[in-house]
Design an enzyme around this catalytic site. Sequence first.
Site, PDB file in Angstrom:
ATOM      1  N   HIS A   1       0.810  -1.212   0.000  1.00  0.00           N
ATOM      2  CA  HIS A   1       0.000   0.000   0.000  1.00  0.00           C
ATOM      3  C   HIS A   1       0.849   1.270   0.000  1.00  0.00           C
ATOM      4  O   HIS A   1       1.764   1.422   0.808  1.00  0.00           O
ATOM      5  CB  HIS A   1      -0.880  -0.030   1.262  1.00  0.00           C
ATOM      6  CG  HIS A   1      -1.932   1.013   1.336  1.00  0.00           C
ATOM      7  ND1 HIS A   1      -2.163   1.752   2.475  1.00  0.00           N
ATOM      8  CD2 HIS A   1      -2.848   1.435   0.419  1.00  0.00           C
ATOM      9  CE1 HIS A   1      -3.171   2.570   2.269  1.00  0.00           C
ATOM     10  NE2 HIS A   1      -3.605   2.404   1.039  1.00  0.00           N
ATOM     11  N   ARG A   2       0.545   2.185  -0.923  1.00  0.00           N
ATOM     12  CA  ARG A   2       1.230   3.477  -1.020  1.00  0.00           C
ATOM     13  C   ARG A   2       2.745   3.300  -1.106  1.00  0.00           C
ATOM     14  O   ARG A   2       3.509   4.002  -0.446  1.00  0.00           O
ATOM     15  CB  ARG A   2       0.864   4.385   0.147  1.00  0.00           C
ATOM     16  CG  ARG A   2      -0.633   4.635   0.270  1.00  0.00           C
ATOM     17  CD  ARG A   2      -0.987   5.574   1.399  1.00  0.00           C
ATOM     18  NE  ARG A   2      -2.421   5.557   1.638  1.00  0.00           N
ATOM     19  CZ  ARG A   2      -3.038   6.235   2.623  1.00  0.00           C
ATOM     20  NH1 ARG A   2      -2.313   6.989   3.442  1.00  0.00           N
ATOM     21  NH2 ARG A   2      -4.343   6.147   2.783  1.00  0.00           N
TER      22      ARG A   2
ATOM     23  N   LYS B   1      -6.954   9.117  -7.886  1.00  0.00           N
ATOM     24  CA  LYS B   1      -7.732   9.877  -6.909  1.00  0.00           C
ATOM     25  C   LYS B   1      -8.542  10.956  -7.622  1.00  0.00           C
ATOM     26  O   LYS B   1      -8.117  11.518  -8.627  1.00  0.00           O
ATOM     27  CB  LYS B   1      -6.808  10.521  -5.878  1.00  0.00           C
ATOM     28  CG  LYS B   1      -5.786   9.568  -5.254  1.00  0.00           C
ATOM     29  CD  LYS B   1      -6.420   8.406  -4.516  1.00  0.00           C
ATOM     30  CE  LYS B   1      -7.047   8.825  -3.209  1.00  0.00           C
ATOM     31  NZ  LYS B   1      -7.499   7.633  -2.428  1.00  0.00           N
TER      32      LYS B   1
ATOM     33  N   HIS C   1      -1.290  10.630  -2.135  1.00  0.00           N
ATOM     34  CA  HIS C   1      -2.591  10.103  -1.709  1.00  0.00           C
ATOM     35  C   HIS C   1      -3.568  11.209  -1.350  1.00  0.00           C
ATOM     36  O   HIS C   1      -4.702  11.243  -1.841  1.00  0.00           O
ATOM     37  CB  HIS C   1      -2.417   9.178  -0.502  1.00  0.00           C
ATOM     38  CG  HIS C   1      -3.715   8.661   0.032  1.00  0.00           C
ATOM     39  ND1 HIS C   1      -4.454   9.342   0.997  1.00  0.00           N
ATOM     40  CD2 HIS C   1      -4.429   7.553  -0.269  1.00  0.00           C
ATOM     41  CE1 HIS C   1      -5.556   8.672   1.259  1.00  0.00           C
ATOM     42  NE2 HIS C   1      -5.572   7.581   0.506  1.00  0.00           N
TER      43      HIS C   1
ATOM     44  N   GLU D   1       1.361  -0.723  -4.967  1.00  0.00           N
ATOM     45  CA  GLU D   1       0.288   0.244  -5.175  1.00  0.00           C
ATOM     46  C   GLU D   1       0.802   1.663  -4.970  1.00  0.00           C
ATOM     47  O   GLU D   1       1.558   1.933  -4.033  1.00  0.00           O
ATOM     48  CB  GLU D   1      -0.874  -0.031  -4.215  1.00  0.00           C
ATOM     49  CG  GLU D   1      -2.118   0.799  -4.484  1.00  0.00           C
ATOM     50  CD  GLU D   1      -2.412   1.855  -3.432  1.00  0.00           C
ATOM     51  OE1 GLU D   1      -3.492   2.452  -3.487  1.00  0.00           O
ATOM     52  OE2 GLU D   1      -1.543   2.116  -2.564  1.00  0.00           O
TER      53      GLU D   1
ATOM     54  N   ASP E   1      -0.658   5.995  -5.530  1.00  0.00           N
ATOM     55  CA  ASP E   1      -1.806   6.873  -5.763  1.00  0.00           C
ATOM     56  C   ASP E   1      -1.388   8.016  -6.680  1.00  0.00           C
ATOM     57  O   ASP E   1      -0.276   8.537  -6.568  1.00  0.00           O
ATOM     58  CB  ASP E   1      -2.306   7.462  -4.444  1.00  0.00           C
ATOM     59  CG  ASP E   1      -2.734   6.398  -3.457  1.00  0.00           C
ATOM     60  OD1 ASP E   1      -3.811   5.817  -3.658  1.00  0.00           O
ATOM     61  OD2 ASP E   1      -1.997   6.150  -2.489  1.00  0.00           O
TER      62      ASP E   1
ATOM     63  N   GLU F   1      -3.891   3.727  -8.216  1.00  0.00           N
ATOM     64  CA  GLU F   1      -5.182   4.297  -7.822  1.00  0.00           C
ATOM     65  C   GLU F   1      -5.258   5.737  -8.285  1.00  0.00           C
ATOM     66  O   GLU F   1      -4.387   6.555  -7.980  1.00  0.00           O
ATOM     67  CB  GLU F   1      -5.411   4.233  -6.317  1.00  0.00           C
ATOM     68  CG  GLU F   1      -6.769   4.829  -5.949  1.00  0.00           C
ATOM     69  CD  GLU F   1      -7.171   4.639  -4.497  1.00  0.00           C
ATOM     70  OE1 GLU F   1      -8.156   5.280  -4.080  1.00  0.00           O
ATOM     71  OE2 GLU F   1      -6.503   3.867  -3.787  1.00  0.00           O
TER      72      GLU F   1
ATOM     73  N   ASP G   1       0.137  -2.163   4.505  1.00  0.00           N
ATOM     74  CA  ASP G   1       1.222  -1.190   4.611  1.00  0.00           C
ATOM     75  C   ASP G   1       2.576  -1.857   4.824  1.00  0.00           C
ATOM     76  O   ASP G   1       3.609  -1.218   4.620  1.00  0.00           O
ATOM     77  CB  ASP G   1       0.964  -0.235   5.786  1.00  0.00           C
ATOM     78  CG  ASP G   1      -0.221   0.687   5.537  1.00  0.00           C
ATOM     79  OD1 ASP G   1      -0.383   1.143   4.392  1.00  0.00           O
ATOM     80  OD2 ASP G   1      -0.980   0.952   6.496  1.00  0.00           O
TER      81      ASP G   1
END
Length: 305
Positions: A63-64, A167, A105, A90, A92, A165, A285
Amino acid sequence: MTSVFKRVHHVLRGRAMWLAVACWVFTALLVVDLGATPHAVATSTLQRFGALQREGAPGVVSHRGAAQLAPENTLAAVDAAIRAGADFVEIDLRYSRDGEAVVMHDPTVNRTTNGTGRVDRLTLEEIRALDAGAWFAPEFAGERVPTFEEAVEVLDPAPAAVLVELKDEWSEARLAPLVALLRERQMTHRVLLQSFNLDTMEALARVAPDFARMLLTRELGDEVVDRAIELGVSAIGAKAALYAAFPQAVEQIRARGLGAAVYTLNSPEEWQVALERGIDFVITDDPAAFSAWRQHASDALSAPQ
């Protein structure tokens, strides 16, 4: 000697024509096959080879970048995720005031940099001047907010798939250069594009039909799955509380040929619940800790009873 060259030229020309015909036939058959199975395009190579529907322990989505191992959505976090062996990394994306895609993000830079202000009201030059690492730990001081192109530069040679992702809302015009870059890098079948925004998902269906796509949702049920199929996505992503509220959801999603993702789980207890529910991949994470736990879980599943 000239006659020899002529014969060789004739043979090569014949082979080239045969190859061209063979390619045309293969393409025609592929089009027919995809036309006969409308969802085949959306599932893409990622789906067909089991990356989005998995048996056994869930896949690891970092994540991120890797938000517990390095300052989120920086190149350091991307590198940490790759080194941890994540199945997917991943990131953002948002766009700056001058329309540049940056890895961020939040709608503002306040939390993860030493600056303030909305991302879409700052120019790329202003964003690039910020420190995006010191807040996390002193050794990361000087990390910058990367552009999408810089992130792709690191991810392209990595042995991992990529989850992007988007946003807010992205128009076809804003999406086009991102998709073009990924195609140029021949990353079409390694990238999963996702968003909560339905307008963005509809734009992706038009601009990037050859990419795997995931619908992020804050609701679950038959209507959501139907909507996902209409959008031609390959997976649905939701938080753990939604799957708990709709325990039949994973079975419904998988029965329609889609993958089920859950976010953002960071403890062994949560990972165990995801495993028991049949979740296909977990967004976490800490990809290093989850990878180690998954290996242990996989060993336990395969051990003789």
